[in-house]
Design a protein around this motif. Structure first.
Motif, PDB file in Angstrom:
ATOM      1  N   LEU A 123      35.392 -58.689  67.254  1.00 21.42           N
ATOM      2  CA  LEU A 123      36.825 -58.773  66.982  1.00 21.42           C
ATOM      3  C   LEU A 123      37.427 -57.396  66.703  1.00 21.42           C
ATOM      4  CD1 LEU A 123      37.033 -61.993  64.765  1.00 21.42           C
ATOM      5  CD2 LEU A 123      37.845 -61.697  67.120  1.00 21.42           C
ATOM      6  N   ALA A 133      40.411 -55.804  68.869  1.00 22.80           N
ATOM      7  CA  ALA A 133      41.649 -55.346  68.225  1.00 22.80           C
ATOM      8  C   ALA A 133      41.941 -53.897  68.582  1.00 22.80           C
ATOM      9  CB  ALA A 133      41.530 -55.512  66.710  1.00 22.80           C
ATOM     10  N   THR A 152      42.905 -59.917  74.108  1.00 21.04           N
ATOM     11  CA  THR A 152      42.599 -61.275  73.682  1.00 21.04           C
ATOM     12  C   THR A 152      41.551 -61.839  74.629  1.00 21.04           C
ATOM     13  OG1 THR A 152      44.485 -62.103  74.953  1.00 21.04           O
ATOM     14  CG2 THR A 152      44.806 -61.748  72.577  1.00 21.04           C
ATOM     15  N   ARG A 181      39.975 -67.656  62.188  1.00 20.14           N
ATOM     16  CA  ARG A 181      40.369 -66.268  62.434  1.00 20.14           C
ATOM     17  C   ARG A 181      40.485 -65.983  63.930  1.00 20.14           C
ATOM     18  NH1 ARG A 181      36.860 -65.301  58.294  1.00 20.14           N
ATOM     19  NH2 ARG A 181      35.210 -64.373  59.556  1.00 20.14           N
ATOM     20  N   GLU A 226      43.817 -67.356  64.900  1.00 16.94           N
ATOM     21  CA  GLU A 226      44.907 -66.621  64.262  1.00 16.94           C
ATOM     22  C   GLU A 226      45.112 -65.248  64.898  1.00 16.94           C
ATOM     23  OE1 GLU A 226      43.569 -66.630  60.277  1.00 16.94           O
ATOM     24  OE2 GLU A 226      44.181 -68.724  59.886  1.00 16.94           O
ATOM     25  N   GLN A 227      44.053 -64.666  65.439  1.00 16.41           N
ATOM     26  CA  GLN A 227      44.154 -63.343  66.046  1.00 16.41           C
ATOM     27  C   GLN A 227      44.490 -63.410  67.531  1.00 16.41           C
ATOM     28  OE1 GLN A 227      40.839 -60.782  64.945  1.00 16.41           O
ATOM     29  NE2 GLN A 227      40.931 -61.438  62.818  1.00 16.41           N
ATOM     30  N   ALA A 238      50.117 -61.931  68.697  1.00 13.85           N
ATOM     31  CA  ALA A 238      48.783 -61.991  68.118  1.00 13.85           C
ATOM     32  C   ALA A 238      48.043 -60.671  68.172  1.00 13.85           C
ATOM     33  CB  ALA A 238      47.957 -63.066  68.838  1.00 13.85           C
ATOM     34  N   LEU A 254      46.687 -57.280  67.348  1.00 10.70           N
ATOM     35  CA  LEU A 254      46.566 -56.640  66.045  1.00 10.70           C
ATOM     36  C   LEU A 254      46.877 -55.148  66.135  1.00 10.70           C
ATOM     37  CD1 LEU A 254      43.242 -58.277  64.891  1.00 10.70           C
ATOM     38  CD2 LEU A 254      45.567 -59.006  64.391  1.00 10.70           C
TER      39      LEU A 254
END
Length: 304
Positions: A44, A48, A53, A72, A75-76, A296, A298
């Protein structure tokens, strides 16, 4: 125009791989040290950093024990899809057992994320002509796509006669599409281009060449996969393995993360349901999907 490829991660732990079935009993899984969460967190952080994604095919067994990790992922901005519950091959299941497995896992993941689960990947790519009933069950249970075929010849998995590109296994009027793992065709030879053990076995330049060929010659996105345990050279060693299984599992674990980092720089990547939205849903990603993905992403973070 740059081709967006589909980056997929099969979320299972090191002791759950099919090659270990005769050496690690299922009843012993609970007592073994789990390393999947730390490994997924490292993935992840990389995604990020690259603002990517991806699609995570999650085992229900893992989701039960790491529910916050599954939340998570969603959510990400990543797609949470089903890898079945306990990594039992489809070829070792009856139709009723398979239905119970895929229905249970779908409900569990949807309850955790609050999002529909539309994708499925069979453990060890164990759907083939030997399981003609499996696609129909997936459709009946509400799945929209499967990514369960690796159309190559291999002693452990694969269906060399399967199509190389997305197709409707139940006919053109059905709602389910099968999206195979990436391969390239050189004359009569079909070669793997979708990751897994081949990504660790061969030099990185071969994977880069194969994906570029698929993107530019075939004008098609690639479906690439890996497992969290493949970036974990410090995982516990399973004893008693035959030489072939030991070689395949532990080869170049210390090199895999660096190769993945290069891969995410060299190509554009996204989640399965975005890359193949037209094949799955009959339309290109709409504005809502694009907005969801953008929201989404980050802020850049340091890669662990």
């Amino acid at each position: 125009m740059q081709v967006h490829n589909a980056l997929t991660i099969d979320v299972e732990d090191y002791f759950q791989v099919s090659a270990f079935e005769r050496h690690v009993r299922r009843e012993d899984w609970e007592r073994l040290p789990r390393r999947v969460e730390a490994n997924v967190e490292r993935v992840l952080a990389l995604l990020a950093e690259r603002r990517i994604t991806a699609t995570f095919f999650v085992l229900g067994w893992i989701a039960e024990r790491h529910p916050s990790l599954v939340r998570r992922l969603s959510e990400q901005g990543h797609e949470v899809a089903s890898h079945g519950y306990g990594h039992k091959r489809v070829t070792d299941s009856t139709p009723d057992e398979f239905r119970a497995d895929v229905a249970r896992t779908k409900r569990m993941l949807e309850d955790l994320t609050g999002q529909p689960v539309t994708g499925y990947r069979a453990p060890s790519y164990s759907m083939s002509s030997a399981t003609p009933w499996a696609h129909g069950i997936l459709q009946e249970e509400g799945y929209r796509y499967s990514s369960s075929l690796y159309p190559i010849s291999h002693d452990h998995y694969g269906d060399p006669l399967a199509p190389r590109f997305p197709f409707a296994p139940l006919g053109p009027e059905a709602s389910l599409v099968e999206i195979p793992i990436a391969t390239i065709q050189l004359g009569v030879r079909r070669l793997p281009a979708g990751g897994g053990g081949y990504f660790r076995l061969f030099p990185y330049v071969l994977s880069r060449w194969a994906i570029r060929r698929l993107n530019h010659i075939d004008q098609s996105p690639a479906v690439f996969y890996f497992h969290p345990w493949e970036i974990d050279p410090d995982q516990p060693r399973v004893s008693g393995l035959p030489p072939r299984s030991r070689f395949r599992h532990y080869l170049n674990l210390d090199k895999c993360f660096a190769r993945l980092s290069r891969l995410t720089e060299d190509f554009a990547w996204s989640r399965m349901d975005d890359v193949f939205a037209e094949a799955i849903f009959g339309h290109s990603p709409d504005r809502a999907t694009q907005a969801r993905t953008s929201a989404a992403l980050l802020p850049k973070a340091s890669v662990a």
